[in-house]
Design a protein around this motif. Structure first.
Motif, PDB file in Angstrom:
ATOM      1  N   CYS A 135       0.843  -1.193   0.000  1.00  0.00           N
ATOM      2  CA  CYS A 135       0.000   0.000   0.000  1.00  0.00           C
ATOM      3  C   CYS A 135       0.884   1.251   0.000  1.00  0.00           C
ATOM      4  N   GLU A 136       0.602   2.161  -0.902  1.00  0.00           N
ATOM      5  CA  GLU A 136       1.360   3.411  -0.991  1.00  0.00           C
ATOM      6  C   GLU A 136       1.044   4.359   0.161  1.00  0.00           C
ATOM      7  N   ARG A 137      -0.050   4.141   0.863  1.00  0.00           N
ATOM      8  CA  ARG A 137      -0.415   5.029   1.976  1.00  0.00           C
ATOM      9  C   ARG A 137       0.120   4.543   3.311  1.00  0.00           C
ATOM     10  N   CYS A 138      -0.053   3.241   3.609  1.00  0.00           N
ATOM     11  CA  CYS A 138       0.288   2.770   4.954  1.00  0.00           C
ATOM     12  C   CYS A 138       1.391   1.716   4.985  1.00  0.00           C
ATOM     13  N   GLY A 139       1.765   1.167   3.834  1.00  0.00           N
ATOM     14  CA  GLY A 139       2.822   0.171   3.784  1.00  0.00           C
ATOM     15  C   GLY A 139       2.371  -1.265   3.995  1.00  0.00           C
ATOM     16  N   ALA A 140       1.071  -1.485   4.183  1.00  0.00           N
ATOM     17  CA  ALA A 140       0.555  -2.850   4.374  1.00  0.00           C
ATOM     18  C   ALA A 140       0.704  -3.648   3.079  1.00  0.00           C
ATOM     19  N   THR A 141       0.870  -4.954   3.199  1.00  0.00           N
ATOM     20  CA  THR A 141       0.898  -5.809   2.017  1.00  0.00           C
ATOM     21  C   THR A 141      -0.494  -6.385   1.781  1.00  0.00           C
ATOM     22  N   PHE A 142      -0.835  -6.554   0.516  1.00  0.00           N
ATOM     23  CA  PHE A 142      -2.148  -7.062   0.134  1.00  0.00           C
ATOM     24  C   PHE A 142      -2.056  -7.619  -1.277  1.00  0.00           C
ATOM     25  N   HIS A 143      -3.062  -8.364  -1.694  1.00  0.00           N
ATOM     26  CA  HIS A 143      -3.098  -8.924  -3.048  1.00  0.00           C
ATOM     27  C   HIS A 143      -3.876  -7.998  -3.970  1.00  0.00           C
ATOM     28  N   CYS A 144      -3.247  -7.590  -5.059  1.00  0.00           N
ATOM     29  CA  CYS A 144      -3.885  -6.795  -6.111  1.00  0.00           C
ATOM     30  C   CYS A 144      -3.935  -7.665  -7.357  1.00  0.00           C
ATOM     31  N   ALA A 145      -5.115  -8.071  -7.776  1.00  0.00           N
ATOM     32  CA  ALA A 145      -5.243  -8.966  -8.927  1.00  0.00           C
ATOM     33  C   ALA A 145      -4.768  -8.317 -10.214  1.00  0.00           C
ATOM     34  N   MET A 146      -4.728  -6.985 -10.266  1.00  0.00           N
ATOM     35  CA  MET A 146      -4.269  -6.311 -11.475  1.00  0.00           C
ATOM     36  C   MET A 146      -2.742  -6.248 -11.546  1.00  0.00           C
ATOM     37  N   ASP A 166      -0.522  -8.366  -9.203  1.00  0.00           N
ATOM     38  CA  ASP A 166       0.143  -9.548  -8.656  1.00  0.00           C
ATOM     39  C   ASP A 166      -0.268 -10.812  -9.398  1.00  0.00           C
ATOM     40  N   ALA A 167       0.637 -11.757  -9.446  1.00  0.00           N
ATOM     41  CA  ALA A 167       0.347 -13.047 -10.073  1.00  0.00           C
ATOM     42  C   ALA A 167      -0.615 -13.847  -9.206  1.00  0.00           C
ATOM     43  N   LYS A 205       0.936 -17.212 -12.754  1.00  0.00           N
ATOM     44  CA  LYS A 205       0.522 -16.521 -13.978  1.00  0.00           C
ATOM     45  C   LYS A 205      -0.373 -15.341 -13.595  1.00  0.00           C
ATOM     46  N   ALA A 206      -0.724 -14.535 -14.585  1.00  0.00           N
ATOM     47  CA  ALA A 206      -1.603 -13.402 -14.329  1.00  0.00           C
ATOM     48  C   ALA A 206      -2.879 -13.877 -13.648  1.00  0.00           C
ATOM     49  N   ASP A 207      -3.318 -13.144 -12.635  1.00  0.00           N
ATOM     50  CA  ASP A 207      -4.527 -13.497 -11.890  1.00  0.00           C
ATOM     51  C   ASP A 207      -5.747 -13.205 -12.766  1.00  0.00           C
ATOM     52  N   PRO A 208      -6.563 -14.206 -13.087  1.00  0.00           N
ATOM     53  CA  PRO A 208      -7.706 -13.995 -13.967  1.00  0.00           C
ATOM     54  C   PRO A 208      -8.923 -13.378 -13.267  1.00  0.00           C
ATOM     55  N   THR A 209      -8.906 -13.308 -11.945  1.00  0.00           N
ATOM     56  CA  THR A 209     -10.057 -12.779 -11.225  1.00  0.00           C
ATOM     57  C   THR A 209      -9.999 -11.258 -11.181  1.00  0.00           C
ATOM     58  N   TRP A 223     -10.242  -6.896  -6.055  1.00  0.00           N
ATOM     59  CA  TRP A 223     -11.229  -6.557  -5.026  1.00  0.00           C
ATOM     60  C   TRP A 223     -11.690  -5.108  -5.176  1.00  0.00           C
ATOM     61  N   CYS A 224     -10.825  -4.222  -5.667  1.00  0.00           N
ATOM     62  CA  CYS A 224     -11.175  -2.797  -5.731  1.00  0.00           C
ATOM     63  C   CYS A 224     -12.226  -2.494  -6.790  1.00  0.00           C
ATOM     64  N   THR A 225     -12.429  -3.406  -7.750  1.00  0.00           N
ATOM     65  CA  THR A 225     -13.426  -3.146  -8.786  1.00  0.00           C
ATOM     66  C   THR A 225     -14.849  -3.205  -8.235  1.00  0.00           C
ATOM     67  N   ALA A 226     -15.030  -3.765  -7.048  1.00  0.00           N
ATOM     68  CA  ALA A 226     -16.354  -3.828  -6.425  1.00  0.00           C
ATOM     69  C   ALA A 226     -16.696  -2.538  -5.678  1.00  0.00           C
ATOM     70  N   LEU A 227     -15.710  -1.643  -5.535  1.00  0.00           N
ATOM     71  CA  LEU A 227     -15.920  -0.389  -4.815  1.00  0.00           C
ATOM     72  C   LEU A 227     -16.187   0.741  -5.804  1.00  0.00           C
ATOM     73  N   PRO A 228     -16.830   1.816  -5.348  1.00  0.00           N
ATOM     74  CA  PRO A 228     -17.045   2.948  -6.250  1.00  0.00           C
ATOM     75  C   PRO A 228     -15.713   3.603  -6.613  1.00  0.00           C
ATOM     76  N   PRO A 229     -15.594   4.174  -7.812  1.00  0.00           N
ATOM     77  CA  PRO A 229     -14.347   4.843  -8.184  1.00  0.00           C
ATOM     78  C   PRO A 229     -14.091   6.044  -7.271  1.00  0.00           C
ATOM     79  N   ALA A 230     -12.874   6.147  -6.771  1.00  0.00           N
ATOM     80  CA  ALA A 230     -12.573   7.224  -5.829  1.00  0.00           C
ATOM     81  C   ALA A 230     -11.273   7.953  -6.146  1.00  0.00           C
TER      82      ALA A 230
END
Length: 69
Positions: free
Chosen positions: A4-15, A17-18, A23-27, A30-37
């Protein structure tokens, strides 16, 4: 894993991360379910993703009316 660029936490980003098979994550991410901000970072952008907690907090702050004096 992404950081995370704000707090430094690690997380999975399907766009970014593998998936479990390396291989590329086909799913969808998680952020696509949230409103654009915030603008989506481009491939050459220095800005990275935010973790779920930071993005949800940012969205909540945007939805809140400004504080009055």
């Amino acid at each position: 894993m992404s950081t995370c660029e704000r707090c430094g936490a690690t997380f999975h980003c399907a766009m970014a991360d593998a998936g479990p098979d390396g291989k590329a994550d086909p799913t969808p991410c998680w952020c696509t379910a949230l409103p654009p901000a915030v603008p989506v970072p481009g491939a050459n952008s220095a800005v990275g993703c935010w973790c779920p907690a930071c993005l949800k907090a940012h969205i909540a702050a945007q939805a809140s009316p400004p504080a009055r004096c």
